[in-house]
Write a protein that holds these residues in place. Structure first.
Motif, mmCIF file in Angstrom:
data_model
loop_
_atom_site.group_PDB
_atom_site.id
_atom_site.type_symbol
_atom_site.label_atom_id
_atom_site.label_comp_id
_atom_site.label_asym_id
_atom_site.label_seq_id
_atom_site.Cartn_x
_atom_site.Cartn_y
_atom_site.Cartn_z
ATOM 1 N N ASN A 118 0.272 21.291 36.476
ATOM 2 C CA ASN A 118 0.213 20.065 36.330
ATOM 3 C C ASN A 118 -0.766 19.893 36.993
ATOM 4 O O ASN A 118 -2.246 20.185 37.421
ATOM 5 N N THR A 119 -0.217 19.803 39.144
ATOM 6 C CA THR A 119 -0.968 19.469 39.738
ATOM 7 C C THR A 119 -1.844 20.290 40.642
ATOM 8 O O THR A 119 -3.208 20.764 40.989
ATOM 9 N N GLU A 120 -1.108 21.822 40.038
ATOM 10 C CA GLU A 120 -1.811 23.107 41.319
ATOM 11 C C GLU A 120 -3.239 23.136 39.738
ATOM 12 O O GLU A 120 -4.295 23.620 39.999
ATOM 13 N N GLU A 122 -5.368 20.754 38.312
ATOM 14 C CA GLU A 122 -6.317 19.845 38.764
ATOM 15 C C GLU A 122 -6.890 20.573 39.653
ATOM 16 O O GLU A 122 -7.947 20.530 40.054
ATOM 17 N N LYS A 123 -5.934 22.039 40.730
ATOM 18 C CA LYS A 123 -6.560 21.629 42.106
ATOM 19 C C LYS A 123 -7.412 22.767 41.237
ATOM 20 O O LYS A 123 -8.699 23.449 41.865
#
Length: 293
Positions: A118-120, A122-123
């Motif tokens: 999810n973090t990747e 978002e980026k």
């Protein structure tokens, strides 16, 4: 593999083996023409464009022109990032991933098909948002870039990578698994012509450079460019190699154990040690050089 092909004007269907189809299309990527693999059992379902199966399969192909535009915009914004780094690790924020996320979003797909957390994601989505704004504002410039790219692609060398690239670019649509190759086109073609220009300049220099003086003779030359071209460790310590060029393109080389600040232009004096060729360029090697700005 067996493929079904249809004549859209007559409605006539033909069944072809993979090798026959390959010969028929003169080497063009078969998967880009046979839009649906294993199509035999699903032909009736795929006849309905609104069918969920058809929609999902269609999402696995991308429009070459649009992918090129996005690749050019992404390369200008973020620089080209390969799918793998120098040691083979995956680059999550590669140009291919950013373009794929953007283009599948434009196609209305619910998933970008990227295996990221999810973090990747978002980026990547943030990069996609920036790409959307940039590509809209720079639409005309990007369009001109792609026109120039398509005009020069036929001049690329007859090498496996470039041949694959030319094949992909010859199609209107390509499978999603060819997207990595496709998005490398702007960077690869630009780099090819940069190298070609460097080679032409080197050949031009090779023709203009001549030897100066005779071996053992003391010379004094006004140079218009000077720089340190290499520094290496030897059994006697560091060796610095300096290169100077005069207004006629002649090259003078001085090797020294001392590090020096080299002015952009000035006068260099020394004794001719040898006349040598390096990469086809005539060079005058000197000893005991003295430099004056």
């Amino acid at each position: 593999k067996t493929y079904l092909v249809v004549n859209r004007e007559t409605g006539e269907w033909k069944q072809l083996g993979k090798e026959c189809l390959k010969l028929f299309v003169a080497g063009i990527d078969i998967d880009a023409i046979a839009t649906f693999e294993s199509f035999v059992k699903e032909a009736e379902d795929a006849a309905n464009p609104g069918d969920e199966f058809f929609y999902n399969r269609r999402a696995r192909f991308v429009e070459v022109q649009r992918a090129l535009e996005l690749a050019q915009a992404a390369t200008k914004m973020f620089g080209f990032v390969a799918t793998r780094d120098n040691v083979g690790d995956r680059n999550v924020f590669s140009t291919k991933n950013i373009v794929q996320a953007k283009i599948l979003k434009e196609m209305g797909c619910q998933s970008d098909l990227l295996k990221v957390d999810n973090t990747e994601r978002e980026k990547i989505n943030l990069a996609v948002a920036k790409l959307t704004v940039y590509s809209t504002h720079a639409e005309d410039d990007i369009s001109n870039d792609i026109i120039a790219l398509r005009e020069t692609v036929t001049e690329l060398p007859d090498e496996p990578y470039y041949n694959n690239l030319k094949t992909v670019l010859a199609n209107e649509y390509v499978p999603l698994d060819k997207l990595g190759l496709l998005v490398s086109a702007p960077k690869a073609i630009s780099r090819h012509y940069e190298l070609k220009k460097m080679q032409e300049e080197k050949e031009k220099l090779a023709k203009s450079s001549n030897y100066i003086g005779e071996v053992g003779e003391k010379i004094s030359v006004n140079f218009v460019s000077g720089r340190e071209v290499a520094c290496c460790e030897t059994q006697f310590g560091l060796l610095h190699i300096y290169e100077f060029k005069d207004a006629s393109g002649n090259v003078i080389v001085w090797k020294s154990s001392s590090g020096k600040e080299i002015p952009e232009s000035g006068k260099i004096s020394g004794t001719v040690k040898a006349h040598e060729e390096y990469n086809g360029i005539k060079q005058t090697i000197i000893l005991r050089a003295k430099i004056a700005a």
